[in-house]
Structures are given as structure tokens and as C-alpha cells.
Design an enzyme around this catalytic site. Structure first.
Site, PDB file in Angstrom:
ATOM      1  N   LYS A   1     -32.084  -2.150  -6.160  1.00  0.00           N
ATOM      2  CA  LYS A   1     -31.883  -3.209  -7.145  1.00  0.00           C
ATOM      3  C   LYS A   1     -32.168  -4.580  -6.550  1.00  0.00           C
ATOM      4  CE  LYS A   1     -28.008  -0.996  -8.094  1.00  0.00           C
ATOM      5  NZ  LYS A   1     -26.573  -0.786  -8.204  1.00  0.00           N
TER       6      LYS A   1
ATOM      7  N   LYS B   1     -36.432   0.922   1.126  1.00  0.00           N
ATOM      8  CA  LYS B   1     -35.946   1.823   0.070  1.00  0.00           C
ATOM      9  C   LYS B   1     -35.967   1.132  -1.279  1.00  0.00           C
ATOM     10  CE  LYS B   1     -31.029   1.249  -0.460  1.00  0.00           C
ATOM     11  NZ  LYS B   1     -29.830   1.911  -0.897  1.00  0.00           N
TER      12      LYS B   1
ATOM     13  N   LYS C   1     -25.375  -8.210   3.904  1.00  0.00           N
ATOM     14  CA  LYS C   1     -25.303  -8.839   2.587  1.00  0.00           C
ATOM     15  C   LYS C   1     -24.916 -10.302   2.691  1.00  0.00           C
ATOM     16  CE  LYS C   1     -24.648  -4.864  -0.388  1.00  0.00           C
ATOM     17  NZ  LYS C   1     -23.872  -4.199  -1.431  1.00  0.00           N
TER      18      LYS C   1
HETATM   19  P1  ADP Z   1     -28.938  -0.235  -4.668  1.00  0.00           P
HETATM   20  O1  ADP Z   1     -29.346  -0.137  -3.212  1.00  0.00           O
HETATM   21  O2  ADP Z   1     -30.108  -0.191  -5.588  1.00  0.00           O
HETATM   22  O3  ADP Z   1     -28.003  -1.380  -4.907  1.00  0.00           O
HETATM   23  P2  ADP Z   1     -26.592   1.359  -4.663  1.00  0.00           P
HETATM   24  O4  ADP Z   1     -26.269   0.869  -3.293  1.00  0.00           O
HETATM   25  O5  ADP Z   1     -25.756   0.875  -5.798  1.00  0.00           O
HETATM   26  O6  ADP Z   1     -28.134   1.075  -4.972  1.00  0.00           O
HETATM   27  O7  ADP Z   1     -26.589   2.937  -4.626  1.00  0.00           O
HETATM   28  C1  ADP Z   1     -25.956   3.787  -5.537  1.00  0.00           C
HETATM   29  C2  ADP Z   1     -26.245   5.220  -5.104  1.00  0.00           C
HETATM   30  O8  ADP Z   1     -27.635   5.502  -5.150  1.00  0.00           O
HETATM   31  C3  ADP Z   1     -25.806   5.522  -3.664  1.00  0.00           C
HETATM   32  O9  ADP Z   1     -25.290   6.841  -3.610  1.00  0.00           O
HETATM   33  C4  ADP Z   1     -27.087   5.425  -2.861  1.00  0.00           C
HETATM   34  O10 ADP Z   1     -27.055   6.233  -1.694  1.00  0.00           O
HETATM   35  C5  ADP Z   1     -28.126   5.919  -3.872  1.00  0.00           C
HETATM   36  N1  ADP Z   1     -29.421   5.262  -3.657  1.00  0.00           N
HETATM   37  C6  ADP Z   1     -29.687   3.940  -3.811  1.00  0.00           C
HETATM   38  N2  ADP Z   1     -30.975   3.670  -3.568  1.00  0.00           N
HETATM   39  C7  ADP Z   1     -31.567   4.854  -3.217  1.00  0.00           C
HETATM   40  C8  ADP Z   1     -32.910   5.231  -2.843  1.00  0.00           C
HETATM   41  N3  ADP Z   1     -33.876   4.352  -2.795  1.00  0.00           N
HETATM   42  N4  ADP Z   1     -33.151   6.532  -2.582  1.00  0.00           N
HETATM   43  C9  ADP Z   1     -32.157   7.449  -2.656  1.00  0.00           C
HETATM   44  N5  ADP Z   1     -30.877   7.161  -2.992  1.00  0.00           N
HETATM   45  C10 ADP Z   1     -30.567   5.877  -3.266  1.00  0.00           C
HETATM   46 NA    NA Z   2     -27.075  -0.352  -1.491  1.00  0.00          NA
END
Ligand code: ADP
Ligand code: NA
Length: 330
Positions: A200, A197, A114
Site C-alpha cells: 500500500k 514487495k 516507518k
Molecule cells: P502493506 O505492506 O500493503 O501495508 P500489510 O502490512 O497491511 O500490507 O499486510 C497485511 C497482510 O498481507 C500481512 O499478513 C502481510 O504479510 C501480507 N502481505 C502484504 N504485502 C504482501 C506481499 N507483497 N506479498 C505477500 N504478502 C503480503
Molecule cells: Na507492511
């Protein structure tokens, strides 16, 4: 009481969660609450590790909580609360920070990722100590199980190390949590770049299905998803990542295996698959969006739920913090 305790949270860093958050986490939380004592937190302290306007943060915190409830997290069964409402999180994080090695914290790869992405000179100390706050979140609740994705494994390992270190130095205080890997958890990939993946922080919003998007937008994004060369609908993440992602979404929402879903497309094409994915996703989102709208229309009720959640969270957290403080010599 007596049920194993679970803690999980999401950062309020966007107005809408996406389909990856839903299938990979939120939907699992709903299932888990049936036979666990679950604490589901909106981790707003974590969200200020990157700059955000106060009004935006406040709104996203409420919207994130409302999305937990809209997905089916039941506040009578689970404790739903906002992290900053329980000051114990920041207090315990300080104590844990003082038993964390600088080198140990420096090895956290998510910070490296990050901070590099944001330009390392601009990243905050808060972003650096983020995993220590996460350890405090988990340890305050005597958590037995933490539902984690692969990306969070290293942080949970740090949490376990800190719990064990504190217990060894000051006497048995914290439960050492275990990862809770949910078998059916789907990893949802970006619709435009199915090797990354869904996130956001994606390059382009068109790769995302936001849970609160207009149905027309959702349908369009799914129709425009990148597929693979050839015509055959087959589940093969290496050779056919785009098609396999769509099959994975359909499988997750219908309770079948991706292979079984693929078998149903013999003699059919990508267009048929996309139409079915869109239909199933929209059917899942309709009641979610309806409940979300109702929840936002009644701010007093949401406040009441979050206040009750904070009260219950603090009942548990304050006892753990008092015990840890006493051990340390406060
Ligand atoms: P992002 O990567 O969009 O910022 P977060 O890190 O806030 O998402 O993730 C919040 C939750 O959602 C976590 O438990 C994470 O493992 C799950 N998660 C995030 N993106 C995915 C994805 N593409 N597929 C499955 N689970 C996900
Ligand atoms: Na994340």
C-alpha cells in the site's frame, strides 16, 4: 472447540486490499479456517497510529471486513470482528506495556523504518507501542498459531517474550504462540519495481493490483508490468525479478510451481505470459468483486456479522483479561 486457535488481522489503511495481501494472507486465512478456530480481526486501533480522518477510517474498516468475507472467510466458522469493538485489546496492551522494556521496544525495526519514512519527529507514541498492542491482540485469544510473513517475525518474537515473562512473574496465564509459516505463501512484488514487495505504501500506484480495481485497470497494470531484458520466460528471482513475479502470481493462482508454469512458455514471449496472468487474475477477482458489492449493498447484514463477531471475541477476550488482571493485582 479442540481445534488449534489462530489469530490474524489487517489494518484498515486503504479502500482496497491488494494482490499481495490476498495471495500472501487472505487466501491462506480461508484455507486455514477449515481446520482451525480462527479469529480474523480488522485492527482499527493500529490504524490510528498514523493520522486518518474519522469518516475515512470508519469506511475503510467496513470495507476491509467486507473484503475478508468476499474472499471466503466464513463468519459461521471463523470469528470476524473489529478490534475497537473489544476494549480488552487496549486494556491488556497497557498491562503488557508495563512489562516491556523501553530498550526492548526501541529495537523493533518496523518502527524505525516507518518513523524514518514519516519523519521521526512526527511519529506518534502509538506507532512506537504498536507491537505491544499486537501482542495483546494475539494473547487475548489463547492463540496457538499466528500466520506471519517474514516482516512480522520480530513482533511475534516480542509477543512470545512478553507471554513468557508475564507467566514467569505472575503465574501461568497466556498461551505462548508459535509462528505459522504457510508453505505456499507467495510474496508478491511491485509490478513496476519487482525488487520491492507490493505494498500500500508503494511509491507509485501503478505497481499495485488492487482487489477492487476495475478489470480494465487491472489488465493494463499487468500488461505494463516491468519485465527483464532478454526474451526467455524463466523463473529466476535474481536475474529475472519481473518475469519471476508474474510467474509467481500465475503459480499461486493455478496451484502449480513457478518452474512448471515457466516450462509452458517455451517458444513464447513475455506478452503471452502477461496475457495469461491478466486472465487468471481477472477470473479470480470477478467473483470477489461481485461478493464485495453485494456485501456493501446490505450494511445491516455486515453490521450483524461484525456484532456477532465482537460478541464471540469478547467472550474469549474478557476471560483472558480477567485472569490477567487478577494475577496483576487489580
Ligand atoms: P502493506 O505492506 O500493503 O501495508 P500489510 O502490512 O497491511 O500490507 O499486510 C497485511 C497482510 O498481507 C500481512 O499478513 C502481510 O504479510 C501480507 N502481505 C502484504 N504485502 C504482501 C506481499 N507483497 N506479498 C505477500 N504478502 C503480503
Ligand atoms: Na507492511
Amino acid at each position: 472447540a479442540g481445534l488449534p486457535r489462530v489469530f490474524s488481522g489487517m489494518q484498515p489503511t486503504s479502500d482496497s486490499l491488494h494482490l499481495g495481501n490476498y495471495l500472501g494472507a487472505l487466501r491462506q486465512w480461508v484455507a486455514v479456517q477449515e481446520d482451525h478456530d480462527a479469529f480474523y480481526c480488522v485492527v482499527d486501533l493500529h490504524a490510528i497510529t498514523v493520522e486518518v480522518a474519522p469518516d475515512v477510517l470508519r469506511q475503510r474498516t467496513r470495507r476491509t471486513a467486507a473484503q475478508y468475507l468476499a474472499a471466503g472467510v466464513d463468519p459461521d466458522r471463523s470469528t470476524v470482528f473489529v478490534q475497537s469493538h473489544a476494549p480488552e485489546h487496549a486494556q491488556l496492551a497497557w498491562v503488557l506495556g508495563c512489562i516491556t522494556g523501553f530498550g526492548e521496544a526501541s529495537r523493533m525495526t518496523q518502527f524505525k523504518d516507518k518513523s524514518v519514512r514519516g519523519g521521526s519527529d512526527r511519529s506518534s507514541v502509538g506507532l512506537f507501542t504498536y507491537p505491544i498492542l499486537q501482542a495483546a491482540d494475539i494473547l487475548l485469544y489463547g492463540t496457538h498459531l499466528v500466520p506471519v510473513g517474514e516482516d512480522q517475525r520480530q513482533h511475534l518474537e516480542l509477543t512470545r517474550d512478553l507471554a513468557q515473562r508475564f507467566n514467569a512473574r505472575f503465574g501461568e496465564t497466556f498461551v505462548v504462540p508459535e509462528p505459522y509459516i504457510l508453505g505456499s505463501t507467495a510474496k508478491i512484488m511491485d509490478l513496476q519495481d519487482p525488487t520491492a514487495k507490493m505494498s500500500k505504501s508503494a511509491q507509485s500506484a501503478t505497481g499495485l493490483v488492487d482487489l477492487l480495481d476495475d478489470p480494465k485497470v487491472v489488465a493494463k497494470r499487468i500488461r505494463s508490468a516491468v519485465t527483464d531484458t532478454g526474451r526467455e520466460v524463466r523463473f529466476d528471482r535474481e536475474e529475472k525479478p519481473g518475469v519471476s513475479n508474474l510467474l509467481g502470481i500465475l503459480a499461486a493462482l493455478t496451484g502449480a510451481t513457478p518452474e512448471a508454469v515457466a516450462a509452458g512458455y517455451e517458444g513464447k514471449g513475455y506478452g503471452d505470459l502477461k496475457a495469461d496472468v491478466a486472465e487468471v487474475v481477472l477470473a479470480e477477482l470477478a467473483p470477489f468483486q461481485q461478493r464485495f458489492t453485494e456485501l456493501l449493498a446490505d450494511p445491516a447484514e455486515l453490521d450483524r456479522v461484525l456484532a456477532a463477531g465482537a460478541l464471540r471475541a469478547r467472550e474469549v477476550a474478557s476471560v483472558t483479561l480477567a485472569r490477567a488482571s487478577d494475577r496483576v493485582g487489580f
